[in-house]
Design a protein around this motif. Sequence first.
Motif, mmCIF file in Angstrom:
data_model
loop_
_atom_site.group_PDB
_atom_site.id
_atom_site.type_symbol
_atom_site.label_atom_id
_atom_site.label_comp_id
_atom_site.label_asym_id
_atom_site.label_seq_id
_atom_site.Cartn_x
_atom_site.Cartn_y
_atom_site.Cartn_z
ATOM 1 N N MET A 1 7.839 52.649 30.395
ATOM 2 C CA MET A 1 8.054 51.211 30.547
ATOM 3 C C MET A 1 9.421 50.902 31.118
ATOM 4 N N LEU A 7 9.817 43.664 35.202
ATOM 5 C CA LEU A 7 9.129 43.135 34.010
ATOM 6 C C LEU A 7 9.965 42.047 33.341
ATOM 7 N N ILE A 10 7.361 41.025 27.516
ATOM 8 C CA ILE A 10 6.632 42.025 26.730
ATOM 9 C C ILE A 10 6.156 41.341 25.458
ATOM 10 N N LEU A 34 10.958 39.567 24.631
ATOM 11 C CA LEU A 34 10.545 40.782 23.933
ATOM 12 C C LEU A 34 9.950 40.390 22.593
#
Length: 380
Positions: A1, A7, A10, A34
């Motif tokens: 990841m 990104l 998440i 996150l």
Amino acid sequence: MGRLFRLRTIVFSNNSFGGGIPNNLSRCSKLEWLNLVDNNLTGNIPAELGTLSRLRTSILGEIARLRRLKFVLLSINNLSGKVPSGLYNISTIISLSVAVNQLEGNILPDIGSTLPNLKDLYIVGNLFTGTLPTSLSNASELESIDFSENNFSGTMPRDLGKLLGLRYLEVIQVGDNLFRGSLPDSIANLSTYLSVIIFPINQIHGIIPSGIGNLLNLTDLSMATNNLAGPIPSSIGRLHKLQSLLLDQNKFTELPSSLGNLTSLITLNLGENNIHGSIPPSLGNCHSLLELVLYKNNFNGSLPTEIMSLSSISTFLLLDHNALSGSLPSQVGLHGEVPIQGVFQNGSAISVVGNNDLCGGIAKLGLPLVYPLNQATTSY
């Protein structure tokens, strides 16, 4: 990841992931969100997460600040150790939640200065120690704080004073800690946005300042299981939005009739105090009341018919172990079937035992402490 350099989000919440949080998440330089809430994660919070705020040289040779992370949500896991100091230096963080883990240590004293954009701070249910950070008042956008169920200590006047500058503060919860001292008069100067104050299970003593009546947006107030004493201030009747008032297991002595002004009140728990005098008939104005708990006090006189007529009470009506006298109201009867009207209509429990001068019916017939009402055909 760690190779997913673009990104931004998440979200792995509400699963059964185990193991540790991958260290190389810090390589996701554009990560903003996150969310690992409610898993089985173990180990420490990686110190590398704090490097998301450091400087590095980009491919183009430009210096870029990797300060994008806004939401760090790690609650309800089995994480241990200390929160990495670097995490406190990511100035873009808006919400930091590490609740219900096994984390320990002190909260960084400068947290309010290093996280100036912080709005939500949830660290409930850990093993943190120390005092409320003095710098919290610098986090001018802070809206919600939950430090409950830890081992924080300190005196209330000093620690509350730190929060007076938080003009947007809506929720403050510090229950089940080791806070001591008395509530300062300056509580009246807390944010007018405040809707929730939860301070139970501490070592707070003294009185509730009358200025509590200035917090007109309060919906929930809990100071149960402390050492508070004296009269409950009549100014509390100004809190017309109050839905839950929990002051049980203290040493309060007087109950103001102004409680009848709290027409939005759903739960009122004043059990296990030293309150004397009669039960105010004005409580009959609280037409939203589902739970009325007044057990183990020194209430005397008769049961007000206004209360027994409240059809809203449907969970608990606990009046046991007082000094009530006279006859039970006609809504209760003295014989026949359990009533199904008024307070009994949808009730699940009622208790009036331990009032030796209360004549007729329940108190002298040896019924259980908590008497089920949902069996409406049972005779007594």
